[in-house]
Design a protein around this motif. Structure first.
Motif, mmCIF file in Angstrom:
data_model
loop_
_atom_site.group_PDB
_atom_site.id
_atom_site.type_symbol
_atom_site.label_atom_id
_atom_site.label_comp_id
_atom_site.label_asym_id
_atom_site.label_seq_id
_atom_site.Cartn_x
_atom_site.Cartn_y
_atom_site.Cartn_z
ATOM 1 N N ARG A 1 0.873 -1.174 0.000
ATOM 2 C CA ARG A 1 0.000 0.000 0.000
ATOM 3 C C ARG A 1 0.908 1.221 0.000
ATOM 4 N NH1 ARG A 1 -4.440 1.880 4.486
ATOM 5 N NH2 ARG A 1 -4.275 4.059 3.958
ATOM 6 N N VAL A 2 0.932 1.938 -1.109
ATOM 7 C CA VAL A 2 1.799 3.101 -1.242
ATOM 8 C C VAL A 2 1.067 4.214 -1.979
ATOM 9 C CG1 VAL A 2 3.977 1.805 -1.267
ATOM 10 C CG2 VAL A 2 2.825 2.281 -3.410
ATOM 11 N N ARG A 3 1.618 5.409 -1.843
ATOM 12 C CA ARG A 3 1.185 6.502 -2.712
ATOM 13 C C ARG A 3 2.339 6.761 -3.659
ATOM 14 N NH1 ARG A 3 1.315 9.331 2.181
ATOM 15 N NH2 ARG A 3 -0.929 9.346 2.169
ATOM 16 N N ARG A 4 2.070 7.438 -4.735
ATOM 17 C CA ARG A 4 3.133 7.719 -5.693
ATOM 18 C C ARG A 4 4.214 8.558 -5.027
ATOM 19 N NH1 ARG A 4 1.325 6.512 -11.070
ATOM 20 N NH2 ARG A 4 -0.921 6.403 -11.100
ATOM 21 N N HIS A 5 5.405 8.492 -5.566
ATOM 22 C CA HIS A 5 6.542 9.235 -5.044
ATOM 23 C C HIS A 5 6.260 10.727 -5.158
ATOM 24 C CE1 HIS A 5 10.732 10.619 -4.790
ATOM 25 N NE2 HIS A 5 10.962 9.472 -4.164
ATOM 26 N N TRP A 6 6.798 11.505 -4.225
ATOM 27 C CA TRP A 6 6.552 12.952 -4.239
ATOM 28 C C TRP A 6 7.126 13.613 -5.485
ATOM 29 C CZ3 TRP A 6 10.732 16.053 -4.563
ATOM 30 C CH2 TRP A 6 11.954 15.516 -4.194
ATOM 31 N N ALA A 7 8.021 12.946 -6.194
ATOM 32 C CA ALA A 7 8.599 13.521 -7.409
ATOM 33 C C ALA A 7 7.545 13.769 -8.483
ATOM 34 C CB ALA A 7 9.699 12.613 -7.951
ATOM 35 N N THR A 8 6.403 13.123 -8.361
ATOM 36 C CA THR A 8 5.317 13.371 -9.303
ATOM 37 C C THR A 8 4.826 14.826 -9.219
ATOM 38 O OG1 THR A 8 3.264 12.466 -10.175
ATOM 39 C CG2 THR A 8 3.408 12.649 -7.820
ATOM 40 N N LEU A 9 5.120 15.484 -8.110
ATOM 41 C CA LEU A 9 4.705 16.877 -7.913
ATOM 42 C C LEU A 9 5.767 17.893 -8.349
ATOM 43 C CD1 LEU A 9 3.116 16.557 -4.362
ATOM 44 C CD2 LEU A 9 1.907 16.933 -6.502
ATOM 45 N N LEU A 10 6.926 17.435 -8.810
ATOM 46 C CA LEU A 10 8.020 18.359 -9.125
ATOM 47 C C LEU A 10 7.629 19.420 -10.156
ATOM 48 C CD1 LEU A 10 11.233 16.162 -9.096
ATOM 49 C CD2 LEU A 10 10.613 18.016 -7.550
ATOM 50 N N TRP A 11 6.945 19.024 -11.231
ATOM 51 C CA TRP A 11 6.549 20.006 -12.240
ATOM 52 C C TRP A 11 5.582 21.022 -11.640
ATOM 53 C CZ3 TRP A 11 8.271 22.219 -16.286
ATOM 54 C CH2 TRP A 11 7.432 23.044 -17.023
ATOM 55 N N ASP A 12 4.641 20.561 -10.829
ATOM 56 C CA ASP A 12 3.679 21.480 -10.201
ATOM 57 C C ASP A 12 4.382 22.437 -9.249
ATOM 58 O OD1 ASP A 12 1.477 20.258 -11.503
ATOM 59 O OD2 ASP A 12 1.500 18.664 -9.999
ATOM 60 N N ILE A 13 5.381 21.956 -8.522
ATOM 61 C CA ILE A 13 6.155 22.820 -7.623
ATOM 62 C C ILE A 13 6.881 23.888 -8.432
ATOM 63 C CG2 ILE A 13 8.139 22.885 -6.056
ATOM 64 C CD1 ILE A 13 7.264 20.055 -5.120
ATOM 65 N N PHE A 14 7.565 23.462 -9.487
ATOM 66 C CA PHE A 14 8.294 24.396 -10.350
ATOM 67 C C PHE A 14 7.351 25.428 -10.964
ATOM 68 C CE2 PHE A 14 9.540 25.443 -14.726
ATOM 69 C CZ PHE A 14 10.688 26.183 -14.460
ATOM 70 N N GLU A 15 6.226 24.968 -11.470
ATOM 71 C CA GLU A 15 5.251 25.861 -12.103
ATOM 72 C C GLU A 15 4.711 26.887 -11.106
ATOM 73 O OE1 GLU A 15 1.417 24.119 -13.383
ATOM 74 O OE2 GLU A 15 2.155 24.564 -15.413
#
Length: 187
Positions: free
Chosen positions: A20-34
């Motif tokens: 049971r996991v959630r996706r890695h926080w790296a999936t948010l990198l583009w949103d953080i940059f934007e």
């Protein structure tokens, strides 16, 4: 009441949760940059505007607030999404306002591919491609999966491992749970 259901609530009593996991926080990198880029742009434009432009300043800061709220939504959406693998199926639950549960039986898996890019090796995520008998399922490509080696090994054991040994381990785990519950009830 308003919170999404816990993915474990979708499991049957006869199912054993493996992962049971959630996706890695790296999936948010583009949103953080934007978000950072848009907020920096708003600050620069606000600084360059003449002092008498209060209407444009207000519009600009409401736009910046919208950008922050949008980012908060993306983070909440990432937080509630879960990938669950049981001994019987794959499940992906997501959705902030409308919960969506995608499922694929383990028995349909015919091939399993594990991919890890250079950035994935550096940050600790990877991709697993799950293929089933001639069809593309909702869960055929799971990206930004943390600890993908462990997930790959566990799924490989479920799909291609010894079913009798797995059943024996599961029945032993159930017996231990029942013993612990009865011990708590009496003691």
């Amino acid at each position: 009441m308003f919170a999404p259901r816990d993915p474990d609530e979708y499991l049957l009593e006869t199912e054993r949760r493996i992962i049971r996991v959630r996706r890695h926080w790296a999936t948010l990198l583009w949103d953080i940059f934007e978000t950072i880029a848009l907020l920096a742009g708003a600050v620069m434009i606000s600084y360059l505007l003449p002092a008498g432009q209060w209407l444009i300043q207000n519009i600009l800061w409401y736009a910046a607030l919208f950008v922050l709220l949008r980012f908060a939504y993306f983070v909440i959406e990432w937080w509630v999404e879960r990938i669950v693998v049981t001994d019987k199926r794959f499940m992906l639950t997501n959705g902030v306002f409308t919960t969506k549960v995608a499922m694929m039986p383990i028995g349909k898996v015919t091939d399993l591919t594990y991919e890890r890019s250079l950035s994935g090796r550096m940050w600790g995520y990877g991709t697993i491609v799950v293929e089933s008998a001639g069809q593309i399922q909702a869960l055929n490509r799971i990206e930004y999966l943390p600890c993908p080696e462990d997930v790959y090994d566990a799924i490989s054991e479920l799909v291609f491992g010894d079913k009798k040994a797995q059943a024996e381990r599961f029945s032993m785990m159930q017996a231990k749970k029942k013993a612990a519950l009865s011990k708590r009830a009496t003691g």
